[in-house]
Design a protein around this motif. Structure first.
Motif, PDB file in Angstrom:
ATOM      1  N   SER A 111       0.867  -1.184   0.000  1.00 53.33           N
ATOM      2  CA  SER A 111       0.000   0.000   0.000  1.00 53.33           C
ATOM      3  C   SER A 111       0.896   1.224   0.000  1.00 53.33           C
ATOM      4  N   ARG A 112       0.476   2.274  -0.722  1.00 54.46           N
ATOM      5  CA  ARG A 112       1.281   3.492  -0.739  1.00 54.46           C
ATOM      6  C   ARG A 112       1.101   4.304   0.548  1.00 54.46           C
ATOM      7  N   HIS A 113       0.036   3.982   1.308  1.00 59.06           N
ATOM      8  CA  HIS A 113      -0.227   4.683   2.560  1.00 59.06           C
ATOM      9  C   HIS A 113      -0.784   3.713   3.604  1.00 59.06           C
ATOM     10  N   PRO A 114      -0.010   2.717   3.995  1.00 59.02           N
ATOM     11  CA  PRO A 114      -0.512   1.727   4.959  1.00 59.02           C
ATOM     12  C   PRO A 114      -0.772   2.315   6.341  1.00 59.02           C
ATOM     13  N   ASN A 115      -0.040   3.368   6.698  1.00 56.54           N
ATOM     14  CA  ASN A 115      -0.288   4.007   8.001  1.00 56.54           C
ATOM     15  C   ASN A 115      -1.683   4.623   8.055  1.00 56.54           C
ATOM     16  N   TYR A 116      -2.121   5.221   6.955  1.00 56.09           N
ATOM     17  CA  TYR A 116      -3.459   5.788   6.906  1.00 56.09           C
ATOM     18  C   TYR A 116      -4.525   4.681   6.916  1.00 56.09           C
ATOM     19  N   PHE A 117      -4.224   3.574   6.267  1.00 58.99           N
ATOM     20  CA  PHE A 117      -5.157   2.441   6.306  1.00 58.99           C
ATOM     21  C   PHE A 117      -5.314   1.969   7.753  1.00 58.99           C
ATOM     22  N   GLY A 118      -4.197   1.854   8.475  1.00 61.63           N
ATOM     23  CA  GLY A 118      -4.261   1.456   9.870  1.00 61.63           C
ATOM     24  C   GLY A 118      -5.055   2.437  10.703  1.00 61.63           C
ATOM     25  N   GLU A 119      -4.881   3.738  10.443  1.00 64.15           N
ATOM     26  CA  GLU A 119      -5.607   4.776  11.177  1.00 64.15           C
ATOM     27  C   GLU A 119      -7.119   4.623  10.978  1.00 64.15           C
ATOM     28  N   ILE A 120      -7.527   4.385   9.749  1.00 64.91           N
ATOM     29  CA  ILE A 120      -8.953   4.202   9.464  1.00 64.91           C
ATOM     30  C   ILE A 120      -9.490   2.970  10.174  1.00 64.91           C
ATOM     31  N   VAL A 121      -8.745   1.875  10.136  1.00 67.73           N
ATOM     32  CA  VAL A 121      -9.178   0.640  10.788  1.00 67.73           C
ATOM     33  C   VAL A 121      -9.319   0.850  12.297  1.00 67.73           C
ATOM     34  N   ILE A 122      -8.429   1.630  12.890  1.00 65.78           N
ATOM     35  CA  ILE A 122      -8.503   1.928  14.324  1.00 65.78           C
ATOM     36  C   ILE A 122      -9.847   2.543  14.683  1.00 65.78           C
ATOM     37  N   TRP A 123     -10.267   3.553  13.938  1.00 66.84           N
ATOM     38  CA  TRP A 123     -11.491   4.262  14.298  1.00 66.84           C
ATOM     39  C   TRP A 123     -12.744   3.499  13.893  1.00 66.84           C
ATOM     40  N   VAL A 124     -12.636   2.617  12.907  1.00 67.60           N
ATOM     41  CA  VAL A 124     -13.743   1.690  12.636  1.00 67.60           C
ATOM     42  C   VAL A 124     -13.912   0.759  13.830  1.00 67.60           C
ATOM     43  N   GLY A 125     -12.794   0.296  14.390  1.00 65.39           N
ATOM     44  CA  GLY A 125     -12.849  -0.564  15.564  1.00 65.39           C
ATOM     45  C   GLY A 125     -13.470   0.137  16.757  1.00 65.39           C
ATOM     46  N   VAL A 126     -13.117   1.402  16.971  1.00 62.21           N
ATOM     47  CA  VAL A 126     -13.708   2.179  18.066  1.00 62.21           C
ATOM     48  C   VAL A 126     -15.215   2.294  17.867  1.00 62.21           C
ATOM     49  N   PHE A 127     -15.633   2.596  16.648  1.00 62.08           N
ATOM     50  CA  PHE A 127     -17.067   2.741  16.375  1.00 62.08           C
ATOM     51  C   PHE A 127     -17.817   1.428  16.617  1.00 62.08           C
ATOM     52  N   LEU A 128     -17.266   0.312  16.153  1.00 59.90           N
ATOM     53  CA  LEU A 128     -17.925  -0.975  16.354  1.00 59.90           C
ATOM     54  C   LEU A 128     -18.045  -1.303  17.847  1.00 59.90           C
ATOM     55  N   THR A 129     -17.055  -0.928  18.609  1.00 65.60           N
ATOM     56  CA  THR A 129     -17.099  -1.158  20.049  1.00 65.60           C
ATOM     57  C   THR A 129     -18.189  -0.319  20.710  1.00 65.60           C
ATOM     58  N   ALA A 130     -18.380   0.898  20.215  1.00 66.79           N
ATOM     59  CA  ALA A 130     -19.363   1.806  20.798  1.00 66.79           C
ATOM     60  C   ALA A 130     -20.787   1.562  20.295  1.00 66.79           C
ATOM     61  N   ALA A 131     -20.921   1.002  19.092  1.00 64.81           N
ATOM     62  CA  ALA A 131     -22.213   0.913  18.412  1.00 64.81           C
ATOM     63  C   ALA A 131     -23.348   0.278  19.224  1.00 64.81           C
ATOM     64  N   PRO A 132     -23.128  -0.790  20.010  1.00 67.15           N
ATOM     65  CA  PRO A 132     -24.250  -1.432  20.705  1.00 67.15           C
ATOM     66  C   PRO A 132     -25.024  -0.540  21.666  1.00 67.15           C
ATOM     67  N   VAL A 133     -24.465   0.575  22.112  1.00 70.83           N
ATOM     68  CA  VAL A 133     -25.186   1.426  23.071  1.00 70.83           C
ATOM     69  C   VAL A 133     -25.777   2.665  22.413  1.00 70.83           C
TER      70      VAL A 133
ATOM     71  N   LEU B  35     -20.217   9.583  12.363  1.00 70.73           N
ATOM     72  CA  LEU B  35     -19.324  10.573  11.742  1.00 70.73           C
ATOM     73  C   LEU B  35     -17.864  10.306  12.090  1.00 70.73           C
ATOM     74  N   SER B  36     -17.619   9.637  13.213  1.00 66.37           N
ATOM     75  CA  SER B  36     -16.236   9.396  13.639  1.00 66.37           C
ATOM     76  C   SER B  36     -15.421   8.671  12.575  1.00 66.37           C
ATOM     77  N   PRO B  37     -15.775   7.430  12.201  1.00 64.17           N
ATOM     78  CA  PRO B  37     -14.975   6.778  11.157  1.00 64.17           C
ATOM     79  C   PRO B  37     -15.130   7.426   9.790  1.00 64.17           C
ATOM     80  N   LEU B  38     -16.328   7.950   9.482  1.00 65.71           N
ATOM     81  CA  LEU B  38     -16.535   8.577   8.174  1.00 65.71           C
ATOM     82  C   LEU B  38     -15.686   9.829   8.029  1.00 65.71           C
ATOM     83  N   PHE B  39     -15.579  10.591   9.106  1.00 67.68           N
ATOM     84  CA  PHE B  39     -14.765  11.801   9.078  1.00 67.68           C
ATOM     85  C   PHE B  39     -13.297  11.460   8.873  1.00 67.68           C
ATOM     86  N   VAL B  40     -12.815  10.433   9.570  1.00 66.84           N
ATOM     87  CA  VAL B  40     -11.417  10.018   9.423  1.00 66.84           C
ATOM     88  C   VAL B  40     -11.152   9.574   7.982  1.00 66.84           C
ATOM     89  N   ILE B  41     -12.063   8.787   7.424  1.00 69.60           N
ATOM     90  CA  ILE B  41     -11.914   8.317   6.044  1.00 69.60           C
ATOM     91  C   ILE B  41     -11.875   9.503   5.081  1.00 69.60           C
TER      92      ILE B  41
END
Length: 307
Positions: A219-241, A251-257
């Motif tokens: 990937s030409r920007h694997p660090n950014y891919f990792g950053e996006i995956v991090i905030w997707v993970g945070v959102f999935l953790t928060a989503a049930p409540v 907006l959290s993961p969408l904004f990061v993307i």
């Protein structure tokens, strides 16, 4: 005293508009995310967190403007994530396991990012992004206020879930487990990618070269891919409540993307790389064969070594 030039006046108006827009966005997110949330003295806890995120930036702006320095800009952003996440979980009445997990996710990420950026600025001595604006108080204030919006939007999913009232909380389930795993994967990718690039830059022989080894060969920007995956993970953790307007947390993961793929991340670095190496055949080959963001799983084809 000389009157302001049309260019300066236009720049000041643009900065003022940007500041107002950032504040309005922050206020709207605070209002929406505060639904079903805990309060302190009748004020929603999440709204207090958003207001604090902006206040910290404005307070830090004052000495930065007086000293005309940007050296602690990135560090202030990271500290804001850390301090507010920790304060939220301590102020929330009877925080549950999810709240502690989300706070830990954001705080660990902030410590890693803050230390990485602080070290980078220390080595460089300055940050060229601010050279043209440090002498203009309004333009300089603009970037600090926008950083307040960045912190609030990025951390929204975690902060909303942490501040949710006790009656709306849910037990740890499969989606939370998935979110944690996704977050760990994202952190690992980002840490490895940053470490590989730092090691590459530390080698004097690579001074005028571009990195294309390790994760950067996939990937030409694997660090950014990792950053996006991090905030997707945070959102999935928060989503049930989340419920009702609290789904503004999406907006959290969408904004990061959006930020990394369309605004200040990949577009700027791609333009810079094109300017430096666009006339080189090996860079054109690398760009054609390597995805911009999502790493390919297949092993890259061997390339001829540049002469």
């Amino acid at each position: 005293m000389s009157s302001p030039t049309p260019t300066n006046a236009k720049s000041s108006r643009s900065s003022l508009i940007a500041i107002i827009v950032a504040l309005v966005i922050g206020a709207l997110v605070a209002i929406a995310g505060s639904q079903h949330g805990e309060t302190i003295g009748g004020i929603p806890l999440f709204a207090i967190a958003v207001a604090a995120a902006f206040a910290i930036q404005v307070i830090a702006f004052i000495p930065a403007m007086l000293l005309r320095t940007e050296r602690f800009f990135d560090l202030t952003g990271s500290l804001t994530f850390f301090v507010i996440s920790g304060a939220l979980v301590l102020l929330a009445p009877m925080p549950d396991a999810r709240s502690w997990i989300l706070a830990a996710m954001v705080m660990l990420w902030a410590v890693r990012l803050g230390s990485f950026l602080a070290l980078r600025v220390h080595k460089a001595g300055s940050d060229g992004r601010f050279d043209a604006i440090k002498g203009s108080p309004l333009r300089f204030l603009q970037v600090w206020v926008i950083q307040g919006a960045w912190v609030s939007l990025t951390a929204a999913a975690a902060w909303i879930a942490i501040s949710t009232d006790a009656g709306s909380r849910a037990p740890i389930g499969w989606l939370t487990i998935v979110g944690i795993i996704v977050w760990v994967i994202g952190m690992a990718i980002e840490i490895v990618a940053d470490a590989q690039k730092s090691a590459f830059r530390a080698d004097p022989s690579n001074r005028h070269e571009f990195i294309r080894t390790g994760l950067w060969s996939r990937s030409r920007h694997p660090n950014y891919f990792g950053e996006i995956v991090i905030w997707v993970g945070v959102f999935l953790t928060a989503a049930p409540v989340l419920a009702g307007w609290q789904w503004v947390a999406l907006l959290s993961p969408l904004f990061v993307i959006l930020l990394l793929t369309r605004v200040s991340g990949i577009p700027l670095l791609e333009a810079r790389a094109e300017e430096k190496w666009g006339d080189r055949a090996d860079y054109r080959e690398y760009r054609e064969q390597t995805p911009a963001l999502i790493p390919r799983l297949t092993r890259p084809r061997a390339r001829a070594t540049a002469s």
